[in-house]
Design a protein around this motif. Structure first.
Motif, PDB file in Angstrom:
ATOM      1  N   ASP A   1      -1.627  11.483 -35.375  1.00 22.10           N
ATOM      2  CA  ASP A   1      -0.769  12.344 -36.212  1.00 22.10           C
ATOM      3  C   ASP A   1      -1.203  13.557 -36.837  1.00 22.10           C
ATOM      4  N   GLU A   2      -2.389  13.350 -37.325  1.00 14.52           N
ATOM      5  CA  GLU A   2      -3.178  14.179 -37.967  1.00 14.52           C
ATOM      6  C   GLU A   2      -3.499  15.258 -37.066  1.00 14.52           C
ATOM      7  N   VAL A   3      -4.116  15.213 -36.014  1.00  9.25           N
ATOM      8  CA  VAL A   3      -4.199  16.155 -34.821  1.00  9.25           C
ATOM      9  C   VAL A   3      -2.795  16.901 -34.431  1.00  9.25           C
ATOM     10  N   THR A   4      -1.689  16.023 -34.222  1.00  4.82           N
ATOM     11  CA  THR A   4      -0.272  16.765 -33.910  1.00  4.82           C
ATOM     12  C   THR A   4       0.036  17.719 -35.158  1.00  4.82           C
ATOM     13  N   ARG A   5      -0.118  17.310 -36.295  1.00  6.54           N
ATOM     14  CA  ARG A   5       0.245  18.045 -37.466  1.00  6.54           C
ATOM     15  C   ARG A   5      -0.639  19.282 -37.431  1.00  6.54           C
ATOM     16  N   THR A   6      -1.729  19.154 -37.215  1.00 10.45           N
ATOM     17  CA  THR A   6      -2.509  20.600 -37.103  1.00 10.45           C
ATOM     18  C   THR A   6      -2.019  21.682 -36.141  1.00 10.45           C
ATOM     19  N   GLN A   7      -2.067  20.980 -35.128  1.00  7.60           N
ATOM     20  CA  GLN A   7      -1.148  21.670 -33.964  1.00  7.60           C
ATOM     21  C   GLN A   7       0.133  22.607 -34.182  1.00  7.60           C
ATOM     22  N   ASP A   8       0.844  21.711 -34.864  1.00  4.92           N
ATOM     23  CA  ASP A   8       2.369  22.311 -35.251  1.00  4.92           C
ATOM     24  C   ASP A   8       1.812  23.381 -36.450  1.00  4.92           C
ATOM     25  N   VAL A   9       0.800  23.137 -37.198  1.00  8.76           N
ATOM     26  CA  VAL A   9       0.669  24.425 -38.246  1.00  8.76           C
ATOM     27  C   VAL A   9       0.150  25.574 -37.417  1.00  8.76           C
ATOM     28  N   MET A  10      -0.785  25.444 -36.468  1.00 11.03           N
ATOM     29  CA  MET A  10      -1.330  26.448 -35.888  1.00 11.03           C
ATOM     30  C   MET A  10      -0.198  27.440 -35.183  1.00 11.03           C
ATOM     31  N   LEU A  11       0.666  26.589 -34.396  1.00 11.99           N
ATOM     32  CA  LEU A  11       1.988  27.240 -33.720  1.00 11.99           C
ATOM     33  C   LEU A  11       2.569  27.807 -34.508  1.00 11.99           C
ATOM     34  N   THR A  12       3.063  27.305 -35.725  1.00  9.94           N
ATOM     35  CA  THR A  12       3.906  28.109 -36.762  1.00  9.94           C
ATOM     36  C   THR A  12       3.139  29.358 -37.126  1.00  9.94           C
ATOM     37  N   LEU A  13       1.966  29.150 -37.282  1.00 12.77           N
ATOM     38  CA  LEU A  13       1.152  30.503 -38.081  1.00 12.77           C
ATOM     39  C   LEU A  13       1.262  31.412 -36.728  1.00 12.77           C
ATOM     40  N   GLY A  14       0.772  31.029 -35.814  1.00 10.92           N
ATOM     41  CA  GLY A  14       0.818  32.030 -34.279  1.00 10.92           C
ATOM     42  C   GLY A  14       2.034  32.620 -34.205  1.00 10.92           C
ATOM     43  N   ARG A  15       3.150  32.051 -34.243  1.00 10.36           N
ATOM     44  CA  ARG A  15       4.423  32.508 -33.926  1.00 10.36           C
ATOM     45  C   ARG A  15       4.915  33.439 -35.139  1.00 10.36           C
ATOM     46  N   MET A  16       4.322  33.543 -36.300  1.00  8.50           N
ATOM     47  CA  MET A  16       4.637  34.482 -37.379  1.00  8.50           C
ATOM     48  C   MET A  16       3.357  35.466 -37.424  1.00  8.50           C
ATOM     49  N   GLY A  17       2.638  35.564 -36.381  1.00 10.47           N
ATOM     50  CA  GLY A  17       1.654  36.461 -35.985  1.00 10.47           C
ATOM     51  C   GLY A  17       0.160  36.472 -36.936  1.00 10.47           C
ATOM     52  N   VAL A  18      -0.024  35.237 -37.398  1.00 13.17           N
ATOM     53  CA  VAL A  18      -1.152  35.108 -38.399  1.00 13.17           C
ATOM     54  C   VAL A  18      -2.212  34.335 -37.439  1.00 13.17           C
ATOM     55  N   VAL A  19      -3.480  34.937 -37.266  1.00 12.02           N
ATOM     56  CA  VAL A  19      -4.536  34.400 -36.411  1.00 12.02           C
ATOM     57  C   VAL A  19      -5.432  33.785 -37.505  1.00 12.02           C
ATOM     58  N   VAL A  20      -5.776  32.675 -37.123  1.00 17.02           N
ATOM     59  CA  VAL A  20      -6.780  31.883 -37.996  1.00 17.02           C
ATOM     60  C   VAL A  20      -8.038  31.697 -37.233  1.00 17.02           C
ATOM     61  N   SER A  21      -9.103  31.986 -37.555  1.00 15.37           N
ATOM     62  CA  SER A  21     -10.345  31.372 -36.920  1.00 15.37           C
ATOM     63  C   SER A  21     -11.118  30.473 -37.547  1.00 15.37           C
ATOM     64  N   ASP A  22     -10.944  29.851 -38.622  1.00 19.57           N
ATOM     65  CA  ASP A  22     -11.482  28.508 -38.995  1.00 19.57           C
ATOM     66  C   ASP A  22     -10.440  27.782 -39.978  1.00 19.57           C
ATOM     67  N   TYR A  23     -10.338  26.485 -39.495  1.00 19.08           N
ATOM     68  CA  TYR A  23      -9.418  25.368 -40.259  1.00 19.08           C
ATOM     69  C   TYR A  23     -10.044  24.337 -40.567  1.00 19.08           C
ATOM     70  N   ARG A  24      -9.814  23.940 -42.034  1.00 19.34           N
ATOM     71  CA  ARG A  24     -10.590  22.731 -42.254  1.00 19.34           C
ATOM     72  C   ARG A  24      -9.676  21.999 -43.247  1.00 19.34           C
ATOM     73  N   ARG A  25      -9.694  20.578 -43.293  1.00 23.17           N
ATOM     74  CA  ARG A  25      -9.154  19.777 -44.105  1.00 23.17           C
ATOM     75  C   ARG A  25      -9.993  18.741 -44.762  1.00 23.17           C
ATOM     76  N   VAL A  26     -10.158  19.001 -46.185  1.00 18.82           N
ATOM     77  CA  VAL A  26     -11.055  17.959 -46.629  1.00 18.82           C
ATOM     78  C   VAL A  26     -10.160  17.400 -47.881  1.00 18.82           C
ATOM     79  N   GLY A  27      -9.792  16.088 -47.547  1.00 15.67           N
ATOM     80  CA  GLY A  27      -9.073  15.455 -48.721  1.00 15.67           C
ATOM     81  C   GLY A  27      -7.691  16.090 -48.841  1.00 15.67           C
TER      82      GLY A  27
END
Length: 233
Positions: free
Chosen positions: A2-28
């Motif tokens: 589920d965490e991987v799916t949610r992360t993918q959804d986040v990246m897709l949403t950001l990408g659709r709005m034109g935001v490029v993310v070079s690094d993503y991390r979640r700690v707690g």
């Protein structure tokens, strides 16, 4: 997972709005992203994209936006700021929350400035500068249609002004007590401008437009620690 799916959804949403993310991390409960250099033109887009993506992640207490330029301070967004912003968003005909990159980010910007330790007057000036610039820009863009009595233009301007009023109301909840009265006063001006623009759309020189111009000039330059002065408002 589920965490991987949610992360993918986040990246897709950001990408659709034109935001490029070079690094993503979640700690707690802390999620951090690295994005290209933010300018005054892209600040609203970046924050709006993160507001939209927040729906895909649960249990996040703090969002941290870092820029490629490591000398620029982090933009820290609290869960409270995101929740307060989402609450004030309008709803489209299909029931979805609508995000306006010119108005929706204001509560987040207000909270992030406070978290950064900015003085109340600095916080207010930043919000007044951003909001006034957006209103005056939209009114100018629609002037030709408004002057000809175009009903759709009037409706578009009225809807934007309403979104701005809701965003400012949300921002007031997130700023220091000393800033709240100043923002309330500005919100009253926005409401008067809303009424004037809609009730007499064919009038070019509203006194409220002049007041917004004065407010903008008085508030400049907006001190936004995540943006260099050369790119400021």
């Amino acid at each position: 997972s589920d965490e991987v799916t949610r992360t993918q959804d986040v990246m897709l949403t950001l990408g659709r709005m034109g935001v490029v993310v070079s690094d993503y991390r979640r700690v707690g409960a802390v999620v951090s992203f690295k994005v290209p250099t933010i300018s005054i033109a892209t600040l609203g887009i970046v924050i709006s994209a993160f507001i939209a993506s927040s729906a895909h992640l649960s249990g996040v207490e703090r969002w941290v936006i870092k820029q490629e330029d490591s000398s620029v301070p982090e933009l820290v967004i609290s869960a409270e700021a995101v929740a307060t912003t989402v609450e004030c968003l309008g709803v489209s005909a299909d029931g979805r929350k609508t995000i306006d990159t010119g108005t929706s980010p204001l509560p987040v910007i207000a909270a992030a400035l406070c978290a950064h330790g900015m003085e109340p007057g600095v916080v207010v000036n930043a919000l007044v500068a951003l909001a006034s610039s957006h209103v005056l820009g939209e009114h100018q863009r629609l002037t030709a249609d408004l002057s000809s009595g175009d009903a759709e233009a009037v409706q578009e301007l009225a809807a934007m002004m309403m979104r701005l009023e809701l965003a400012l109301g949300a921002a007031i909840k997130l700023v220091q007590l000393d800033a709240q009265d100043m923002l309330q006063s500005y919100l009253r001006l926005v409401r008067r401008a809303h009424e004037a623009f809609v009730s007499a759309p064919q009038t070019v020189h509203h006194s409220e437009r002049w007041e917004l111009s004065v407010a903008l000039q008085s508030a400049r330059p907006a001190k936004l620690p995540w943006i260099s002065e050369q790119q400021g408002c």
